[in-house]
Scaffold this active site. Structure first.
Site, PDB file in Angstrom:
ATOM      1  N   CYS A 212     -27.919  47.937 -24.559  1.00 29.89           N
ATOM      2  CA  CYS A 212     -27.027  47.764 -25.702  1.00 29.89           C
ATOM      3  C   CYS A 212     -26.474  46.352 -25.734  1.00 29.89           C
ATOM      4  CB  CYS A 212     -25.888  48.777 -25.619  1.00 29.89           C
ATOM      5  SG  CYS A 212     -24.685  48.592 -26.946  1.00 29.89           S
TER       6      CYS A 212
ATOM      7  N   CYS B 225     -22.835  46.151 -26.815  1.00 23.83           N
ATOM      8  CA  CYS B 225     -21.893  46.562 -25.767  1.00 23.83           C
ATOM      9  C   CYS B 225     -21.747  45.503 -24.677  1.00 23.83           C
ATOM     10  CB  CYS B 225     -22.374  47.850 -25.093  1.00 23.83           C
ATOM     11  SG  CYS B 225     -22.768  49.186 -26.214  1.00 23.83           S
ATOM     12  N   ASP B 226     -22.851  44.870 -24.316  1.00 24.53           N
ATOM     13  CA  ASP B 226     -22.869  44.067 -23.093  1.00 24.53           C
ATOM     14  C   ASP B 226     -23.101  42.578 -23.285  1.00 24.53           C
ATOM     15  OD1 ASP B 226     -22.519  46.462 -21.758  1.00 24.53           O
ATOM     16  OD2 ASP B 226     -24.661  46.768 -21.435  1.00 24.53           O
TER      17      ASP B 226
END
Length: 187
Positions: A131, A134-135
């Site tokens: 992701c 997300c990261d």
């Protein structure tokens, strides 16, 4: 007894919930512990009708959920653990509870594809991610590799490109499978 039980809460499941609950059918959505599907991990959605400038994935999914709830759909935020389709009413189990429905819509969607390498699982959260949204902040100024040539891979590469020094895309065909518009943006 529910008229409709929907297993899944991504775009298809929530669209079904809007239609069934709006039709005054008693609707239960077994949304799963990770409700909203992959769009909950998607930064910008540009291919959903009605949003000229795009919309954030989580915002779109929350809007769809609220719309279904407004018409009376009920939600359970756990995973279905068993189903019985051999007799009516159909039965869907969630943990220790069993729910009955006259019909069941299965809209479980998709999940991330992994390469299946032992090292991949060991390194999740230690340099391996599924992701970018997300990261991406963990990779600021670094080099990144995306595996895949479809829409998801190109989307992830474009997100990462705003954070990292360089993104390489590794895929197994002689050309990308991603939609032309995404390819043009990436190139």
């Amino acid at each position: 007894m529910h008229d409709v039980i929907i297993i899944g809460s991504g775009p298809a499941g929530l669209t079904a919930a809007v239609y069934t609950s709006r039709a005054l059918l008693k609707t239960l959505v077994i949304a799963g512990s990770f409700w909203g599907g992959q769009l909950m991990l998607t930064m910008e959605v540009e291919n959903f009708p009605g949003f000229e400038k795009g919309i954030l994935g989580p915002e779109l999914m929350m809007n769809m959920r609220k719309q279904a709830e407004r018409f009376g759909a009920e939600f359970i935020f756990s995973n279905a653990s068993a189903v019985v389709f051999s007799s009516k009413p159909f039965r869907v189990s969630v943990s220790d509870e069993t729910y009955e429905g006259r019909s069941v819509i299965i809209a479980t969607g998709a999940s991330n594809k992994w390469l299946g390498l032992e090292s991949e699982y060991r390194l999740i959260g230690r340099g391996v991610s599924s992701c970018a949204v997300c990261d991406a902040a963990f990779y600021v100024g670094k080099r990144a590799v995306i595996v895949g040539g479809g829409d998801t891979a190109i989307d992830e590469a474009m997100v990462l490109s705003k954070f990292v020094k360089e993104v390489k895309i590794v895929h197994r065909r002689d050309k990308l499978r991603a939609s032309k518009i995404l390819q043009e943006k990436a190139f």
